[in-house]
Design an enzyme around this catalytic site. Structure first.
Site, PDB file in Angstrom:
ATOM      1  N   HIS A  34       1.060   2.123   0.856  1.00 35.94           N
ATOM      2  CA  HIS A  34       0.076   1.770   0.502  1.00 35.94           C
ATOM      3  C   HIS A  34      -1.064   2.438   0.754  1.00 35.94           C
ATOM      4  O   HIS A  34      -1.794   3.151   0.374  1.00 35.94           O
ATOM      5  CB  HIS A  34      -0.143   0.141   0.757  1.00 35.94           C
ATOM      6  CG  HIS A  34      -1.599  -0.495   0.544  1.00 35.94           C
ATOM      7  ND1 HIS A  34      -2.210  -1.205   1.358  1.00 35.94           N
ATOM      8  CD2 HIS A  34      -2.271  -0.591  -0.775  1.00 35.94           C
ATOM      9  CE1 HIS A  34      -3.338  -1.579   0.864  1.00 35.94           C
ATOM     10  NE2 HIS A  34      -3.328  -1.213  -0.409  1.00 35.94           N
ATOM     11  N   HIS A  36      -2.014  -4.165   5.468  1.00 34.51           N
ATOM     12  CA  HIS A  36      -2.272  -4.994   4.632  1.00 34.51           C
ATOM     13  C   HIS A  36      -1.265  -5.864   4.189  1.00 34.51           C
ATOM     14  O   HIS A  36      -0.998  -6.265   2.967  1.00 34.51           O
ATOM     15  CB  HIS A  36      -2.997  -4.241   3.255  1.00 34.51           C
ATOM     16  CG  HIS A  36      -4.117  -3.201   3.786  1.00 34.51           C
ATOM     17  ND1 HIS A  36      -4.116  -2.102   4.154  1.00 34.51           N
ATOM     18  CD2 HIS A  36      -5.288  -3.616   3.923  1.00 34.51           C
ATOM     19  CE1 HIS A  36      -5.184  -1.663   4.527  1.00 34.51           C
ATOM     20  NE2 HIS A  36      -6.013  -2.488   4.164  1.00 34.51           N
TER      21      HIS A  36
END
Lengths: 831, 186
Positions: free
Chosen positions: B104, B125
């Site tokens: 990510h 995240h």
């Protein structure tokens, strides 16, 4: 081609063309930059040699790494170009620093590639001849649509002419389509992609006087307590959670029948998960409210100053507010005298332990301490189970704790899709055949169609059949209607026109389907019109915090595909209507600004300023890039002024300017739950449905996205280990889910079902299962009812209250290849 | 027994699935098993170093060990899954390795839940990855599987041979001119 595992991506060179856009999918709407440059050219890994201005390898959290799926090859002016769609690393709103979800992060996989996974885009107008769709010219296609429309209206009236259209797919398209259907034809046979009827999706909240999109994301960050219900924000509004809610540090009270990621995050971080029995939201919210009232914990300053008295309510012009609006004294009397809202009884009904109900009341109100900044957020789990009552109940809860109009204090929807519903004309409600207690309602267009009253339906940008309740019953009705009249046997215009007119006159149904890909509705279409979409035209729309931005064109549309507005305009002109001669999409944007005036989307000031500055509206909006502007907008001293949050003046959407409490009829909810809920004698369980992180809506893009299909090679059914053991089910088994108690569009019991792969997980409790709502070939809406008379105040389906019995069909073959990893691992777990 | 590239990768050319309305979607995820490999590969393996990254005898089921490859400071995780998987090496075909930089936004992930073979959630995240399914994103926001390390076992030694898929931060896994390549093993 992207995603090959080759271990490299081309970097945009310093002279790459850079455009500004916004993610296509969820209502958070992260900002993106699009880089295009000719194939064969490439930037270097030094900062000076690439358009990102950064050395590669980049650093952690740089926001400037291009994953393999952020790159693709497209056509720009007919030439092959590299394209990189990168979350805007310079964003200082929404996705600050270039963060993103899995959905938006792979936007480069959405674009049309003639030799890739998106090669099956619709590229030519098609006519069904002898049962087969064959190419025709645009001129013939729009001639047919215009002539058939004129014929239908002349011979059978405008209620026989219907349009089923997205409510969100950009201001320009919605404006043009509604200008034709509502403005020119003036038919009430017009409904959005997600409901059988036009109208307010959250009428209870609206009757409280609260704007459905009143919050700013900054309010989530400023809040000290977040009460979130009916949607997992991490899963479906990702960046709102990861950038605004979670870093803000609020204590989260989370309501969901499933123990999702956010449920675990809340519990691990000092908050609460209220694991509710499906369909019991009203009892839960009013039980929490009752605890607050009984302990004198409510926000007395807010309630006394900003909620209406009985006398003020009686003077309101809106009948629902007069009938269902309650003063605070009436509200208190009602909730404290309703047995089901008493703590112990509510605990039995909702399945939420009494101490958690009490603790939730204490958290959101501050208990006997200081009142925290509380924000109340919700979405479809709330309003697509019991529409009016649940939205009234959660609005009441927000008012009670003063969650409105101030930083960190809001009561708001989180949104399902982005906000592009700028219509050109009002809904002609006086023509609607539906009413409640003498008051006209927006018509149930699906019931009307099943009854054989719609002779021509134009389906625009939606998987109509898959998206409505009791899908099988609707499909069967369509098949019966399609069998009336002659088949089209010729591609010659006059013959085809006469045969289609004969179908209409024989009580049949002509369907025009305007789309980017074929879907479940296409097999029933007589005429298919190929649409151009995101990245292929300049468009504009709002996100869930009313942030208006431009979505720039950066590539060619496929083949002969045209943006929807052009198709509406051409048909409008051919039907002889004035006002359909826009030269480009900007002209619609500017015209639509006048209709936005005075509402949540009001951007008239932007266009006014653009004209004063000698600019086009789109061009002025472009200068605001991915930051955009929060509407409604106004002009002060020649400068644009934004609206960060609604009700900041503590004025509400009512004649008095005050908010009010609203009666939510628990008896009506309980009766509906009896009808819609599982029948234990048939071994039925709840079959809930919703979105999942890695895919979007009907998967129109994601079924063509390698990573998404690898993650979800099949639809799935989450089932608790106890329920699985009792049925001999293990991960990867193919399950049949059926119910013979699905109510169809006319309220008749109907049998429906679908198949899905077992995903055994304690994310769902015993007796509750969960599935994706619109996986191609696995229509979960086959088991959701389509009887809008169950909610007579506002004709909506109870999408979230499916039921069924489960049969194991044996191994699917996916047990060894599909991932069955947990989908709710949150940080800070103690076990 | 050394494992060849063909055993590791990639059946994207051979596998497919018909979804929904009849769209044919290639499934690159379906890894070839030992007996039916087709030789296809996208990895530029020849130029990566061969480096010893662990030993079979010291890697228990559920263990997660970390090593740098192909550059110093480029971290990876080595695990013994306890379940035979395509591309798994060692006597039980269950030893795999991946870059543990989240695909990510690049945060290193060190949390490993052995029961579900899950690396994650990422501290930044919260993405998590299924190491028994080619490092796919089980849940979260990353846009590609974890970069996978091609392994072989020689005696008791576990050796890295190359990297399949882009490592976070890179535009080209082999273009780290300023990075120090890990020492080659024996």
């Amino acid at each position: 081609m992207a995603g090959t595992g080759s271990g490299r991506v081309p970097l945009p060179p310093t002279d790459a063309v850079v455009k500004t856009t916004v993610c296509e999918y969820c209502p958070v709407a992260c900002g993106y930059k699009v880089y295009t440059w000719p194939v064969g050219d490439e930037g270097g890994t030094s900062a000076a040699d690439n358009a990102l201005g950064v050395d590669f390898p980049t650093t952690t959290l740089s926001g400037r790494w291009i994953s393999e799926t952020m790159h693709n090859v497209v056509r720009v002016n007919g030439e092959r170009h590299n394209v990189v769609v990168l979350p805007d690393p310079d964003a200082d709103v929404v996705n600050v620093g270039g963060t993103h979800s899995v959905r938006g992060g792979e936007l480069a996989q959405k674009v049309y590639t003639p030799d890739g996974l998106t090669a099956d885009r619709l590229t030519k107008p098609l006519l069904r001849v002898n049962g087969t769709l064959v190419p025709i010219s645009w001129d013939m296609a729009t001639d047919l649509v215009a002539e058939l429309s004129t014929h239908t209206i002349a011979e059978h009236g405008e209620l026989a002419w219907g349009m089923k259209i997205y409510s969100y797919q950009y201001y320009e398209n919605v404006f043009a389509g509604s200008k034709l259907a509502l403005g020119a034809i003036e038919t009430p046979n017009y409904s959005p992609h997600h409901a059988p009827a036009e109208g307010d999706d959250v009428p209870g909240l609206s009757d409280c006087g609260i704007d459905a999109f009143s919050a700013a994301f900054a309010d989530d960050a400023a809040a000290e307590v977040l009460f979130i219900a009916g949607s997992d924000p991490y899963e479906t509004k990702t960046v709102r959670f990861t950038t605004w809610q979670q870093p803000g540090g609020a204590t989260i009270v989370y309501v969901d029948p499933r123990r999702t990621f956010t449920a675990n995050y809340a519990e691990n971080s000092g908050g609460l998960h209220l694991q509710i029995v499906p369909g019991t939201d009203t009892a839960l919210y009013m039980a929490i409210a009752r605890v607050i009232v009984e302990n004198n914990w409510w926000d007395d300053d807010f309630v006394s100053q900003h909620t209406a008295s009985r006398g003020e309510l009686d003077a309101e012009g809106k009948w629902r507010r007069v009938e269902f609006g309650r003063s605070f004294d009436q509200f208190r009397e009602w909730i404290t005298s309703t047995p089901e809202f008493a703590l112990d009884r509510a605990s039995e009904i909702t399945g939420v332990p009494a101490d958690k109900i009490t603790r939730a009341a204490e958290l959101i109100s501050g208990g006997s301490g200081a009142q925290p900044k509380t924000t109340v957020l919700f979405e479809k789990g709330v309003y697509w189970s019991h529409n009016y009552e649940n939205t009234a109940a959660i609005g009441n809860l927000g008012l009670l704790v003063g969650a409105s109009g101030r930083e960190g204090r809001a009561t708001s929807r989180m949104g399902g899709h982005q906000r592009g519903g700028q219509k050109a004309a009002g809904y002609p409600i006086d023509k609607s055949p539906d009413e409640y207690d003498g008051h006209k309602l927006e018509m149930d267009t699906e019931r009307w169609l099943v009854q054989g009253n719609t002779r021509f339906r134009w389906v625009v940008g939606t998987n109509w059949l898959g998206a409505m309740g009791a899908t099988d019953a609707l499909r069967k009705a369509v098949v019966e209607l399609k069998a009336k009249g002659p088949e089209v046997t010729s591609t010659r215009y006059e013959t085809a026109l006469e045969q289609l007119k004969a179908q209409i006159d024989a009580g049949g149904l002509v369907i025009v389907h305007q789309e980017i890909y074929e879907n479940d509705s296409t097999p029933y279409a007589d005429i298919v019109l190929p649409a151009a979409t995101w990245g292929e035209e300049d468009f504009a729309r709002n996100n869930a915090e009313r942030r208006l931005r431009i979505y720039e064109k950066f590539m060619d549309p496929p083949g002969e595909a045209r943006p929807d507005w052009q198709i509406f305009a051409e048909v409008g002109r051919k039907m002889g209507f004035d006002g359909f001669d826009w030269p480009d999409t900007n002209a619609i944007f500017e015209e639509a600004s006048e209709k936005s005036s005075g509402g949540r989307r009001d951007y008239a000031a932007l266009v006014e300023k653009a004209k004063a500055d000698g600019m086009r509206g789109h061009d002025l909006l472009r200068t605001f890039g991915t930051t955009g502007l929060q509407t409604p907008l106004s002009l002060e001293g020649g400068e644009l002024v934004e609206t960060v949050r609604r009700h900041a003046d503590l004025q509400f959407n009512s004649d008095s300017g005050k908010a009010n409490f609203v009666f939510a009829d628990w008896d009506a909810v309980a009766t509906r739950n009896e009808i819609l809920g599982p029948d234990p004698s048939k071994d039925e369980v709840w079959v809930l449905n919703g979105r999942v992180n890695a895919v979007w809506n009907n998967m129109f893009d994601f079924v063509r996205r390698q990573n998404s299909v690898e993650r979800w090679p099949s639809n799935f059914l989450e089932i608790n280990p106890a329920d699985a053991d009792a049925r001999g089910i293990v991960n990867g088994d193919l399950l049949s889910i059926e119910s013979d108690g699905v109510l169809d569009q006319l309220g008749r019991a109907h049998k429906g079902g679908f198949t899905a792969v077992a995903y055994v997980s304690d994310i769902v409790p015993p007796g509750v299962t969960f599935t994706y709502f619109m996986y191609p070939g696995s229509p979960a809406n086959n088991i959701t009812s389509a009887d809008s008379s169950l909610q007579p105040l506002n004709l909506r389906y109870n999408f979230k209250l499916g039921k069924g019995s489960i049969t194991n069909l044996g191994p699917s073959g996916l047990a060894e290849s599909m991932s069955f990893a947990p989908r709710n691992l949150a940080p800070g777990a103690s076990s | 027994m050394p494992l060849s590239r063909r055993d590791f990768l990639l059946a994207g050319t051979a596998a497919g699935a018909t979804i929904g309305v009849g769209v044919l979607v290639p499934l690159g995820f379906v890894l070839a098993d030992d007996d039916d490999a087709n030789g296809a590969t996208g990895a530029s393996l020849a130029t990566f170093p061969r480096a010893r990254v662990g030993s079979v005898s010291s890697l228990g089921v559920g263990d997660a060990q970390f090593f740098d490859y192909p550059y110093e400071g480029t971290p990876n995780v080595l695990v013994k899954l306890g379940e035979r998987v395509p591309g798994g090496v060692g006597p039980d075909n269950d030893i795999v390795a991946y870059s543990n930089l989240c695909t990510h936004m690049g945060c290193p992930i060190t949390t490993y839940e052995a029961d579900s073979h899950t690396l994650g959630p990422c501290p930044c995240h919260f993405s998590s990855f299924d190491l028994s399914r080619d490092g796919i994103v089980g849940f979260g926001q990353a846009t590609q599987n974890l970069a996978r390390i091609l392994l072989e076992v020689d005696g008791d030694g576990i050796y890295a041979l190359g990297v399949y898929r882009l490592i976070y931060g890179h535009a080209d896994n082999l273009a780290g001119e300023d990075l120090v390549v890990v020492s080659e093993g024996v």
